[in-house]
Design an enzyme around this catalytic site. Structure first.
Site: not given
Ligand code: NAD
Ligand code: UD1
Length: 352
Positions: A21, A95, A135, A159, A163, A214, A308
């Protein structure tokens, strides 16, 4: 499969669940850079096998790869039989916040079920070193900012609740007496703020399926012409310009934070602790748009849209604890995050 470098057999092995991922692939690169050998378990439900091959192109060591669901206990047991892990880094999970409210059972099954199976297999092999992807969502709607690790936790969607529940399960494990278990648990919970950007090679990055939820991937797809315009969710928050403020952190900084946490496990001993991984600096949506326009040289058309549901006004970290106890702090500023995000998007317009 790419043949690993000669020194690879002497490298300590680290199991990286979800290593194909976005964050996991960047962590694999930093693990190799720091002298470890990542072993990836991923079911590819939200990623591509190609990401792991690209890791090998960056650092000349291809992680071992098992296409496996974490809920597959037998498969996971086989992986533990084949390797001798120094620690486990657990990224695998679902996620998408919006989707989690529509299909909560799936989120609880995947995120909780996967973690429980992983921990049970770890216990069977007397492996207690675990670093978990938590997170900033566990802080819910914080009363003030910056947010430190002692702030109260809460969840606003399934979600986030998954966590939070996992954090609590892991604390229970670490608190249980050793004589009732095979291993002493030594657990670090890393609470990420908003990971963005990509490796400077442009070879690995965020590859969301469908329309991104995002902000950064959405902006990047507007810049490349795949999406018409950004909807800015609300301009009437109590922030610098009315749009939401977040703590965006370069994914490579985040990955280095994992290596720092891994190395700190040796000195901390059994227990469970949480660290914020953020920069301590907040930027608004409109500041992000401007910064991306500068980095890419492209216009980002946008319109103001309603808030949102579930969004909060301000979210940024107090990252002092990670600096003090892990010796880690983020190095890259906003400009670098944007330049690297744009390089990845422009070199890989359709992802992997
Ligand atoms: P991602 O979806 O790119 O990576 C997650 C990976 O886990 C993927 O490759 C998916 O195929 C794999 N996966 C999912 N379910 C599985 C299962 N049951 N068995 C095996 N593999 C599985 O997401 P990411 O952005 O790399 O996030 C990684 C971790 O960080 C997640 O736990 C996510 O919740 C956490 N996290 C992400 C963010 C963010 O903004 N990206 C923020 C806070 C926390
Ligand atoms: C979101 C998740 C959070 C998760 C994080 C990382 C929600 C409510 N929260 O955080 O739980 O841990 O992603 O995966 O979904 N925005 C826009 N237009 C868009 C997209 C986003 O204006 O099309 C704004 C949002 O309102 C926010 C900021 O951009 O103010 C960041 O958004 P985003 O990237 O989705 O992250 P979070 O909301 O912080």
């Amino acid at each position: 499969m790419h043949s690993p470098s000669a020194s690879s057999s002497t490298r300590p092995e680290v199991l990286v669940t979800g290593g194909a991922g976005y964050i996991g692939s960047h962590v694999c690169v930093e693990l190799v850079n720091a002298g470890y050998r990542p072993v990836v378990v991923d079911n590819l439900s939200n990623s591509k096998r190609e990401a792991v091959r690209r890791v090998a192109r960056i650092c000349e060591l291809e992680p071992d790869f098992y296409e496996l669901d974490l809920n597959d206990r037998e498969g996971l047991t086989e992986v533990f039989k084949k390797h001798d892990f120094k620690a486990v880094m657990h990224f695998a999970g679902l996620k998408a916040v919006g989707e989690s409210s529509q299909i909560p059972l799936k989120y609880y099954r995947e995120n909780l079920g996967g973690t429980l199976t992983l921990c049970e297999v770890m216990a069977e092999f007397s492996q207690g070193n675990l670093i978990f992807s938590s997170s900033a969502t566990v802080y819910g709607d914080p009363a003030t900012v910056p947010i430190d690790e002692r702030f109260p936790t809460s969840a606003t969607n399934p979600y986030g609740r998954s966590k939070l529940i996992i954090e609590e399960i892991l604390r229970d494990l670490a608190a249980a007496p050793k004589e009732h278990q095979n291993s002493a648990w030594n657990i670090t919970l890393l609470r990420y703020f908003n990971p963005v950007g990509a490796h400077e090679s442009g070879l690995i990055g965020e590859d969301p399926s469908g329309i991104p939820n995002n902000l950064l991937p959405y902006i990047a797809q507007v810049a490349i012409g795949k999406l018409e315009r950004l909807s800015v969710f609300g301009d009437d928050y109590d922030t610098v310009d009315g749009t939401g403020v977040r703590d965006y952190i370069h994914v490579v900084d985040l990955a280095k934070g994992h290596v720092a946490a891994l190395e700190a496990l040796d000195s901390t001993g059994p227990g469970c602790r949480a660290y914020n991984l953020g920069t301590g600096q907040g930027y608004s949506v409109l500041q992000m748009v401007k910064a991306f326009e500068k980095a890419s040289g492209r216009d980002i058309p946008y319109q103001i849209a309603p808030r949102r549901p579930g969004d909060i006004a301000n979210c940024y970290a107090n990252a002092d604890l990670a600096r003090q106890e892990l010796g880690w702090e983020a190095q890259f500023g906003l400009e670098r995050m944007m330049v690297d995000a744009w390089r990845w998007q422009s070199q890989n317009p359709d992802g992997y």
